[in-house]
Scaffold this motif. Structure first.
Motif, PDB file in Angstrom:
ATOM      1  N   ALA A  40      24.899 -26.073 -60.186  1.00  0.00           N
ATOM      2  CA  ALA A  40      24.215 -27.159 -60.892  1.00  0.00           C
ATOM      3  C   ALA A  40      24.293 -28.418 -60.035  1.00  0.00           C
ATOM      4  O   ALA A  40      25.116 -28.525 -59.130  1.00  0.00           O
ATOM      5  N   ALA A  41      23.427 -29.378 -60.323  1.00  0.00           N
ATOM      6  CA  ALA A  41      23.416 -30.618 -59.543  1.00  0.00           C
ATOM      7  C   ALA A  41      23.103 -31.800 -60.450  1.00  0.00           C
ATOM      8  O   ALA A  41      22.181 -31.743 -61.266  1.00  0.00           O
ATOM      9  N   ALA A  42      23.878 -32.853 -60.315  1.00  0.00           N
ATOM     10  CA  ALA A  42      23.614 -34.122 -60.989  1.00  0.00           C
ATOM     11  C   ALA A  42      22.805 -34.998 -60.037  1.00  0.00           C
ATOM     12  O   ALA A  42      23.161 -35.141 -58.860  1.00  0.00           O
ATOM     13  N   ILE A  43      21.725 -35.571 -60.543  1.00  0.00           N
ATOM     14  CA  ILE A  43      20.780 -36.308 -59.703  1.00  0.00           C
ATOM     15  C   ILE A  43      20.587 -37.727 -60.226  1.00  0.00           C
ATOM     16  O   ILE A  43      20.366 -37.941 -61.419  1.00  0.00           O
ATOM     17  N   VAL A  44      20.666 -38.682 -59.313  1.00  0.00           N
ATOM     18  CA  VAL A  44      20.265 -40.065 -59.593  1.00  0.00           C
ATOM     19  C   VAL A  44      18.995 -40.320 -58.793  1.00  0.00           C
ATOM     20  O   VAL A  44      19.000 -40.199 -57.559  1.00  0.00           O
ATOM     21  N   LEU A  45      17.908 -40.655 -59.493  1.00  0.00           N
ATOM     22  CA  LEU A  45      16.626 -40.880 -58.824  1.00  0.00           C
ATOM     23  C   LEU A  45      16.524 -42.300 -58.283  1.00  0.00           C
ATOM     24  O   LEU A  45      17.117 -43.236 -58.811  1.00  0.00           O
ATOM     25  N   ARG A  46      15.743 -42.421 -57.231  1.00  0.00           N
ATOM     26  CA  ARG A  46      15.471 -43.741 -56.659  1.00  0.00           C
ATOM     27  C   ARG A  46      14.570 -44.529 -57.615  1.00  0.00           C
ATOM     28  O   ARG A  46      13.742 -43.953 -58.329  1.00  0.00           O
ATOM     29  N   GLY A  47      14.733 -45.823 -57.602  1.00  0.00           N
ATOM     30  CA  GLY A  47      13.900 -46.680 -58.432  1.00  0.00           C
ATOM     31  C   GLY A  47      12.428 -46.522 -58.086  1.00  0.00           C
ATOM     32  O   GLY A  47      12.051 -46.556 -56.908  1.00  0.00           O
ATOM     33  N   GLY A  48      11.606 -46.338 -59.111  1.00  0.00           N
ATOM     34  CA  GLY A  48      10.175 -46.192 -58.888  1.00  0.00           C
ATOM     35  C   GLY A  48       9.751 -44.786 -58.523  1.00  0.00           C
ATOM     36  O   GLY A  48       8.555 -44.523 -58.356  1.00  0.00           O
ATOM     37  N   PHE A  49      10.701 -43.868 -58.382  1.00  0.00           N
ATOM     38  CA  PHE A  49      10.377 -42.477 -58.056  1.00  0.00           C
ATOM     39  C   PHE A  49      10.613 -41.582 -59.274  1.00  0.00           C
ATOM     40  O   PHE A  49      11.381 -41.921 -60.173  1.00  0.00           O
ATOM     41  N   SER A  50       9.949 -40.460 -59.271  1.00  0.00           N
ATOM     42  CA  SER A  50      10.178 -39.462 -60.308  1.00  0.00           C
ATOM     43  C   SER A  50      10.189 -38.087 -59.652  1.00  0.00           C
ATOM     44  O   SER A  50       9.601 -37.883 -58.585  1.00  0.00           O
TER      45      SER A  50
END
Length: 511
Positions: A451-461
């Motif tokens: 499994a992986a926990a992800i933090v997205l970049r601002g303005g990205f999806s």
């Protein structure tokens, strides 16, 4: 006390009677022990004529089957074998071929694999392995590229201290480590397995394990040959074909990881006639923890003991094992020391008495002398001659070992070891990913899922399917996360370090 009649693979092969079966496969005639010895002599001579000798590394990318087993055994007699997972992607082959410093790559004739291009890019010659179409299972010839001739620096048969096998083992805080296993290590482990399982010349193993993994190579193949017995090599695990192979091969034992046993168990009720007509003596399980209820159900379904063992690459596989009857075996227990010495050590390096909880440590003839070109890893792994396994456990007064958890962060997905850091690095290359942390998620059959926990970049999806496809293009399938959790922040420790251990629980994720 285990008896070690040989300390090289070539000497180990002398045990079997010349006309007795050694290597086979479903629907194929057997290669005899005499034929296997002749193939080993021919293969060493052919490699020497190509300029390949002792100490030179031969990467093997071969499909599961008797040729993969024969190539491992015979090439090890005069060079260093380095089996690689055929499912690797191009980037992975490029890394492993370079890291191994491979002298040559052996692939099956006609097989399409990105390993060919990876080898060509690094100037590594590709040798074709041609199975003998009308010959016995496992028989082959090696076909070098035009002009590949030479004189090796160290020709002839390998010695006890020469390296027979190199495999990578992945860590979570460093690049994958190279584990060199000498002839004295792999032969010792083969004899250790044979001793605890009481293997004899009339035993037949049905191998369903992959032959790029220490479990299949040593437990399935080499221990059988060391006992003068035989091993029938399937083309890879297929639960729906298992009982057809079982009927044809009539094995006295087989060894597998728990997930395979669970799948076979589901099909057992419709194959009771095959089971009753069979001649199984026992079943073996290793490479990850076997749930106690599965052990009990397997013994009820097959009517034979199921022996759980404990192994790792650095020990040339086996370290501990439950014994066969009349000695007791216990669900959820990996048994007694079965080859090397096994002890429990505290954080200060002191050995603990029975009942003490600490790190499992080992030492003995089958244990690697150390990781290659990695003094920092060796300093951390060895204490006063003991190898620290990274597993936590306790040994009772009768010498039975019970594992209570892993100290290392390695994800154990059904016996396949996954480095979270390697997956982190791949996912971090995605333009939408600001931060990621790969971790083990409890799974009822596999033990752990990736499994992986992800933090997205601002303005990205990014969607879960997109990230999975991205990882799937760069990683072998078993390394690709099956679960993605999108979070605003990944939990950190006091020093700011991301907290991988216990992350599933912190995120409220359960099996």
């Amino acid at each position: 006390m285990t008896h070690y009649p040989a300390d090289t693979v070539s000497a180990l092969l002398l045990r079997g009677a010349g006309g007795a079966p050694a290597l086979g496969a479903p629907d194929r005639p057997w290669l005899t022990h005499g034929g296997l010895r002749a193939l080993a002599r021919q293969t060493v001579g052919d490699l020497n004529a190509m300029g390949i000798g002792r100490g030179d590394r031969v990467a093997l990318v071969l499909p599961n089957g008797p040729e993969a087993a024969a190539a491992f055994v015979t090439i090890a007699c005069g060079a260093v074998t380095a089996p690689l997972n055929p499912a690797y992607k191009a980037e992975e082959f490029a890394f492993y071929l370079s890291d191994l410093n491979a002298s040559v790559l052996v692939v099956q004739a006609g097989a399409e694999t990105p390993a060919r291009a990876a080898a060509a890019a690094k100037g590594i010659p590709v040798v074709e392995l041609l199975p003998e179409a009308d010959g016995p299972a496992g028989a082959f010839v090696l076909q070098p590229p035009p002009g590949m001739v030479g004189v090796p620096a160290r020709p002839g048969e390998a010695t006890a201290e020469d390296v027979a096998l190199v495999l990578h083992t992945s860590g979570t805080t460093s690049r994958p480590k190279i584990v060199p296993l000498r002839h004295i290590n792999v032969t010792a482990s083969a004899y250790n397995i044979g001793a605890i399982l009481k293997l004899k010349a009339d035993d037949v193993c049905l191998n369903i394990m992959p032959l790029f993994h220490i479990h299949g190579l040593i437990a399935g193949v080499l221990s059988s040959l060391a006992a003068g017995g035989s091993v029938s090599c399937s083309p890879g695990f297929n639960a729906f074909r298992f009982f057809a192979w079982f009927n044809e091969v009539r094995p006295t034992w087989y060894t597998a990881v728990p997930t395979m046993h669970q799948t076979i168990l589901e099909l057992a009720p419709r194959n009771t006639a095959a089971i009753e007509a069979g001649r199984l003596r026992f079943i073996r399980s290793s490479s990850s923890s076997l749930p106690g209820p599965v052990m009990i159900a397997m013994e009820e379904a097959f009517g034979v003991p199921l022996v759980e063992s404990y192994g790792m690459t650095e020990a040339a596989h086996q370290m501990a094992s439950n014994p066969l009857p009349p000695r007791p075996r216990f669900p959820g227990c990996v048994g007694v020391a079965a080859g090397p010495e096994v002890a429990i050590m505290d954080e200060s390096g002191a050995l603990l008495p029975p009942g003490g909880l600490g790190e499992v440590v080992i030492r003995g003839r089958n244990v690697t002398a150390g990781y290659e070109n990695n003094p920092a890893a060796n300093a951390a792994a060895f204490t006063d001659g003991w190898f620290r396994t990274g597993d936590q456990g306790v040994i009772d007064a009768d010498g039975y070992l019970r594992l209570t958890g892993r100290l290392k962060e390695l994800i154990n997905r059904g016996g396949e070891k996954v480095s979270p850091l390697e997956v982190d690095e791949i996912l971090s290359e995605h333009p939408a990913v600001a931060q990621c942390l790969t971790f083990g998620l409890p799974h009822p059959k596999l033990g752990e899922e990736v499994a992986a926990a992800i933090v997205l970049r601002g303005g990205f999806s990014a969607k879960e399917t997109e990230l999975r496809a991205f990882a799937g293009e760069r990683l072998a399938p078993f390394k690709v996360p099956r679960k993605f959790v999108f979070v605003k922040e990944i939990p950190k420790g006091a020093t700011g370090k991301l907290q991988r251990i216990g992350l599933a629980e912190k995120l409220g994720l359960k099996a």
